[in-house]
Design a protein around this motif. Structure first.
Motif, PDB file in Angstrom:
ATOM      1  N   MET A  68      26.151 -38.159 -10.157  1.00 13.74           N
ATOM      2  CA  MET A  68      26.897 -37.505 -11.199  1.00 13.74           C
ATOM      3  C   MET A  68      27.132 -36.052 -10.798  1.00 13.74           C
ATOM      4  O   MET A  68      26.375 -35.503 -10.001  1.00 13.74           O
ATOM      5  CB  MET A  68      26.159 -37.573 -12.520  1.00 13.74           C
ATOM      6  N   ARG A  69      28.133 -35.466 -11.415  1.00 16.01           N
ATOM      7  CA  ARG A  69      28.503 -34.100 -11.060  1.00 16.01           C
ATOM      8  C   ARG A  69      28.733 -33.280 -12.324  1.00 16.01           C
ATOM      9  O   ARG A  69      29.303 -33.765 -13.294  1.00 16.01           O
ATOM     10  CB  ARG A  69      29.788 -34.156 -10.244  1.00 16.01           C
ATOM     11  N   ILE A  70      28.291 -32.017 -12.320  1.00 21.20           N
ATOM     12  CA  ILE A  70      28.543 -31.091 -13.425  1.00 21.20           C
ATOM     13  C   ILE A  70      29.846 -30.351 -13.120  1.00 21.20           C
ATOM     14  O   ILE A  70      30.012 -29.814 -12.031  1.00 21.20           O
ATOM     15  CB  ILE A  70      27.408 -30.055 -13.568  1.00 21.20           C
ATOM     16  N   VAL A  71      30.732 -30.333 -14.093  1.00 23.14           N
ATOM     17  CA  VAL A  71      32.013 -29.639 -13.934  1.00 23.14           C
ATOM     18  C   VAL A  71      32.060 -28.508 -14.954  1.00 23.14           C
ATOM     19  O   VAL A  71      31.855 -28.728 -16.155  1.00 23.14           O
ATOM     20  CB  VAL A  71      33.202 -30.602 -14.159  1.00 23.14           C
ATOM     21  N   LEU A  72      32.326 -27.302 -14.487  1.00 26.73           N
ATOM     22  CA  LEU A  72      32.413 -26.121 -15.339  1.00 26.73           C
ATOM     23  C   LEU A  72      33.867 -25.689 -15.463  1.00 26.73           C
ATOM     24  O   LEU A  72      34.539 -25.465 -14.456  1.00 26.73           O
ATOM     25  CB  LEU A  72      31.584 -24.979 -14.743  1.00 26.73           C
ATOM     26  N   ASP A  73      34.338 -25.566 -16.686  1.00 29.01           N
ATOM     27  CA  ASP A  73      35.672 -25.019 -16.950  1.00 29.01           C
ATOM     28  C   ASP A  73      35.480 -23.513 -17.136  1.00 29.01           C
ATOM     29  O   ASP A  73      35.239 -23.020 -18.233  1.00 29.01           O
ATOM     30  CB  ASP A  73      36.256 -25.662 -18.204  1.00 29.01           C
ATOM     31  N   ARG A  74      35.526 -22.790 -16.018  1.00 29.13           N
ATOM     32  CA  ARG A  74      35.206 -21.361 -16.016  1.00 29.13           C
ATOM     33  C   ARG A  74      36.018 -20.554 -17.032  1.00 29.13           C
ATOM     34  O   ARG A  74      35.445 -19.739 -17.756  1.00 29.13           O
ATOM     35  CB  ARG A  74      35.384 -20.780 -14.607  1.00 29.13           C
ATOM     36  N   PRO A  75      37.343 -20.732 -17.147  1.00 27.72           N
ATOM     37  CA  PRO A  75      38.097 -19.928 -18.121  1.00 27.72           C
ATOM     38  C   PRO A  75      37.658 -20.174 -19.569  1.00 27.72           C
ATOM     39  O   PRO A  75      37.745 -19.284 -20.408  1.00 27.72           O
ATOM     40  CB  PRO A  75      39.550 -20.356 -17.925  1.00 27.72           C
ATOM     41  N   ARG A  76      37.159 -21.357 -19.830  1.00 29.71           N
ATOM     42  CA  ARG A  76      36.735 -21.700 -21.190  1.00 29.71           C
ATOM     43  C   ARG A  76      35.344 -21.141 -21.519  1.00 29.71           C
ATOM     44  O   ARG A  76      35.036 -20.853 -22.670  1.00 29.71           O
ATOM     45  CB  ARG A  76      36.753 -23.209 -21.338  1.00 29.71           C
ATOM     46  N   CYS A  77      34.498 -20.987 -20.504  1.00 30.93           N
ATOM     47  CA  CYS A  77      33.117 -20.550 -20.698  1.00 30.93           C
ATOM     48  C   CYS A  77      33.072 -19.127 -21.258  1.00 30.93           C
ATOM     49  O   CYS A  77      33.739 -18.223 -20.755  1.00 30.93           O
ATOM     50  CB  CYS A  77      32.369 -20.602 -19.366  1.00 30.93           C
ATOM     51  N   GLU A  78      32.263 -18.958 -22.295  1.00 31.86           N
ATOM     52  CA  GLU A  78      32.128 -17.646 -22.937  1.00 31.86           C
ATOM     53  C   GLU A  78      30.754 -17.023 -22.713  1.00 31.86           C
ATOM     54  O   GLU A  78      30.453 -15.974 -23.268  1.00 31.86           O
ATOM     55  CB  GLU A  78      32.410 -17.768 -24.432  1.00 31.86           C
ATOM     56  N   GLY A  79      29.901 -17.669 -21.934  1.00 29.41           N
ATOM     57  CA  GLY A  79      28.596 -17.106 -21.599  1.00 29.41           C
ATOM     58  C   GLY A  79      27.595 -17.085 -22.734  1.00 29.41           C
ATOM     59  O   GLY A  79      26.768 -16.181 -22.809  1.00 29.41           O
ATOM     60  N   HIS A  80      27.635 -18.080 -23.613  1.00 28.05           N
ATOM     61  CA  HIS A  80      26.690 -18.136 -24.731  1.00 28.05           C
ATOM     62  C   HIS A  80      25.246 -18.309 -24.266  1.00 28.05           C
ATOM     63  O   HIS A  80      24.331 -17.845 -24.912  1.00 28.05           O
ATOM     64  CB  HIS A  80      27.055 -19.284 -25.684  1.00 28.05           C
ATOM     65  N   GLY A  81      25.055 -19.026 -23.166  1.00 25.56           N
ATOM     66  CA  GLY A  81      23.717 -19.204 -22.601  1.00 25.56           C
ATOM     67  C   GLY A  81      22.943 -20.380 -23.145  1.00 25.56           C
ATOM     68  O   GLY A  81      21.817 -20.618 -22.716  1.00 25.56           O
ATOM     69  N   VAL A  96      25.303 -28.973 -25.833  1.00 26.85           N
ATOM     70  CA  VAL A  96      25.051 -27.767 -26.639  1.00 26.85           C
ATOM     71  C   VAL A  96      26.089 -26.671 -26.419  1.00 26.85           C
ATOM     72  O   VAL A  96      26.094 -25.677 -27.151  1.00 26.85           O
ATOM     73  CB  VAL A  96      23.640 -27.178 -26.404  1.00 26.85           C
ATOM     74  N   CYS A  97      26.985 -26.836 -25.460  1.00 22.30           N
ATOM     75  CA  CYS A  97      28.004 -25.816 -25.198  1.00 22.30           C
ATOM     76  C   CYS A  97      28.974 -25.760 -26.378  1.00 22.30           C
ATOM     77  O   CYS A  97      29.671 -26.733 -26.665  1.00 22.30           O
ATOM     78  CB  CYS A  97      28.749 -26.127 -23.912  1.00 22.30           C
ATOM     79  N   PRO A  98      29.041 -24.618 -27.079  1.00 26.09           N
ATOM     80  CA  PRO A  98      29.894 -24.529 -28.263  1.00 26.09           C
ATOM     81  C   PRO A  98      31.396 -24.535 -27.965  1.00 26.09           C
ATOM     82  O   PRO A  98      32.194 -24.768 -28.871  1.00 26.09           O
ATOM     83  CB  PRO A  98      29.476 -23.206 -28.919  1.00 26.09           C
ATOM     84  N   VAL A  99      31.776 -24.316 -26.713  1.00 28.25           N
ATOM     85  CA  VAL A  99      33.208 -24.303 -26.373  1.00 28.25           C
ATOM     86  C   VAL A  99      33.573 -25.449 -25.432  1.00 28.25           C
ATOM     87  O   VAL A  99      34.676 -25.479 -24.890  1.00 28.25           O
ATOM     88  CB  VAL A  99      33.631 -22.935 -25.775  1.00 28.25           C
ATOM     89  N   ALA A 100      32.658 -26.390 -25.223  1.00 30.24           N
ATOM     90  CA  ALA A 100      32.882 -27.559 -24.375  1.00 30.24           C
ATOM     91  C   ALA A 100      33.370 -27.185 -22.976  1.00 30.24           C
ATOM     92  O   ALA A 100      34.304 -27.766 -22.452  1.00 30.24           O
ATOM     93  CB  ALA A 100      33.854 -28.530 -25.046  1.00 30.24           C
ATOM     94  N   ALA A 101      32.695 -26.200 -22.370  1.00 35.07           N
ATOM     95  CA  ALA A 101      33.071 -25.755 -21.030  1.00 35.07           C
ATOM     96  C   ALA A 101      32.389 -26.560 -19.919  1.00 35.07           C
ATOM     97  O   ALA A 101      32.730 -26.406 -18.770  1.00 35.07           O
ATOM     98  CB  ALA A 101      32.751 -24.271 -20.865  1.00 35.07           C
ATOM     99  N   LEU A 102      31.435 -27.400 -20.281  1.00 33.15           N
ATOM    100  CA  LEU A 102      30.722 -28.213 -19.291  1.00 33.15           C
ATOM    101  C   LEU A 102      31.005 -29.695 -19.532  1.00 33.15           C
ATOM    102  O   LEU A 102      31.045 -30.145 -20.681  1.00 33.15           O
ATOM    103  CB  LEU A 102      29.207 -28.004 -19.390  1.00 33.15           C
ATOM    104  N   ARG A 103      31.146 -30.434 -18.444  1.00 32.55           N
ATOM    105  CA  ARG A 103      31.267 -31.888 -18.497  1.00 32.55           C
ATOM    106  C   ARG A 103      30.414 -32.463 -17.387  1.00 32.55           C
ATOM    107  O   ARG A 103      30.234 -31.844 -16.342  1.00 32.55           O
ATOM    108  CB  ARG A 103      32.708 -32.342 -18.267  1.00 32.55           C
ATOM    109  N   VAL A 104      29.891 -33.645 -17.623  1.00 33.01           N
ATOM    110  CA  VAL A 104      29.162 -34.369 -16.584  1.00 33.01           C
ATOM    111  C   VAL A 104      29.966 -35.625 -16.294  1.00 33.01           C
ATOM    112  O   VAL A 104      30.229 -36.426 -17.186  1.00 33.01           O
ATOM    113  CB  VAL A 104      27.728 -34.718 -17.045  1.00 33.01           C
ATOM    114  N   VAL A 105      30.399 -35.742 -15.057  1.00 36.65           N
ATOM    115  CA  VAL A 105      31.241 -36.881 -14.669  1.00 36.65           C
ATOM    116  C   VAL A 105      30.614 -37.649 -13.520  1.00 36.65           C
ATOM    117  O   VAL A 105      29.837 -37.121 -12.772  1.00 36.65           O
ATOM    118  CB  VAL A 105      32.667 -36.438 -14.279  1.00 36.65           C
TER     119      VAL A 105
END
Length: 62
Positions: A1-14, A53-62
């Motif tokens: 499996m792979r973690i995909v980060l949508d960098r422009p969407r990420c707001e750094g909530h942590g 837990v990402c409030p802006v759905a910037a992470l996906r696992v595919v």
């Protein structure tokens, strides 16, 4: 499996970092850094938890 980060969407909530500190961290500027993109087993479960837990759905696992 792979973690995909949508960098422009990420707001750094942590919240993802708190859920999976073994896989990712926030850098000094508050940008998310994926320490590992390929995961399996228990790490895949952590990656899925981080994505949930990402409030802006910037992470996906595919």
């Amino acid at each position: 499996m792979r973690i995909v980060l949508d960098r422009p969407r990420c707001e750094g909530h942590g919240l993802c970092e708190e859920a999976a500190p073994q896989l990712m961290h926030l850098d000094d500027e508050g940008e998310l850094v994926l320490d590992r993109e390929e995961v399996d087993g228990a790490d895949a479960a952590l990656a899925n938890a981080a994505a949930r837990v990402c409030p802006v759905a910037a992470l996906r696992v595919v």
